[in-house]
Design an enzyme around this catalytic site. Structure first.
Site, PDB file in Angstrom:
ATOM      1  N   ARG A   1      49.712  -4.285 -16.185  1.00  0.00           N
ATOM      2  CA  ARG A   1      50.849  -4.550 -15.261  1.00  0.00           C
ATOM      3  C   ARG A   1      51.411  -5.764 -14.908  1.00  0.00           C
ATOM      4  O   ARG A   1      52.466  -6.028 -14.721  1.00  0.00           O
ATOM      5  CB  ARG A   1      50.385  -3.764 -13.942  1.00  0.00           C
ATOM      6  CG  ARG A   1      50.163  -2.088 -14.164  1.00  0.00           C
ATOM      7  CD  ARG A   1      49.826  -1.570 -12.650  1.00  0.00           C
ATOM      8  NE  ARG A   1      48.384  -2.081 -12.255  1.00  0.00           N
ATOM      9  CZ  ARG A   1      48.230  -2.322 -10.851  1.00  0.00           C
ATOM     10  NH1 ARG A   1      48.958  -1.985 -10.166  1.00  0.00           N
ATOM     11  NH2 ARG A   1      47.217  -2.766 -10.868  1.00  0.00           N
TER      12      ARG A   1
ATOM     13  N   ASN B   1      50.010   1.965 -12.068  1.00  0.00           N
ATOM     14  CA  ASN B   1      49.044   2.860 -12.878  1.00  0.00           C
ATOM     15  C   ASN B   1      48.890   4.280 -12.460  1.00  0.00           C
ATOM     16  O   ASN B   1      49.159   4.445 -11.150  1.00  0.00           O
ATOM     17  CB  ASN B   1      47.316   2.443 -12.548  1.00  0.00           C
ATOM     18  CG  ASN B   1      46.989   1.173 -13.012  1.00  0.00           C
ATOM     19  OD1 ASN B   1      47.412   0.625 -14.057  1.00  0.00           O
ATOM     20  ND2 ASN B   1      46.088   0.160 -12.571  1.00  0.00           N
TER      21      ASN B   1
END
Length: 88
Positions: free
Chosen positions: A18, A36
């Site tokens: 990320r 996520n």
């Protein structure tokens, strides 16, 4: 303007995926978000210039040096006029 919804599977959580996505998106000047998912995948929405969005999708297929991407599903979406790129 292009907009893509991307689901990335593989070893993509706990490997700075990320953060890498956010850094790359900011370098490319695209907007959107990354997060996520409970199933271990990562989901993102990317909006911006056609070429920059395609470059972001290409990055998603590689990920960070620690990640191991096994599949990437990409779907066109309607642009939402997002600004910035955030981890959510």
């Amino acid at each position: 303007m292009a907009s893509k919804h991307v689901i990335v599977q593989g070893q993509v959580q706990g490997v700075f995926y990320r953060q890498g996505a956010q850094d790359t998106a900011r370098e490319l000047g695209v907007a959107g978000w990354v997060r996520n998912r409970d199933d271990g995948s990562v989901e993102m929405v990317v909006e911006g210039d056609d070429e920059a969005v395609e470059r972001m999708v290409s990055w998603a297929r590689e990920g960070t040096s620690q990640s191991q991407v096994t599949s990437v599903d990409v779907a066109d979406t309607e642009p939402q006029g997002l600004s910035g790129f955030e981890q959510v």
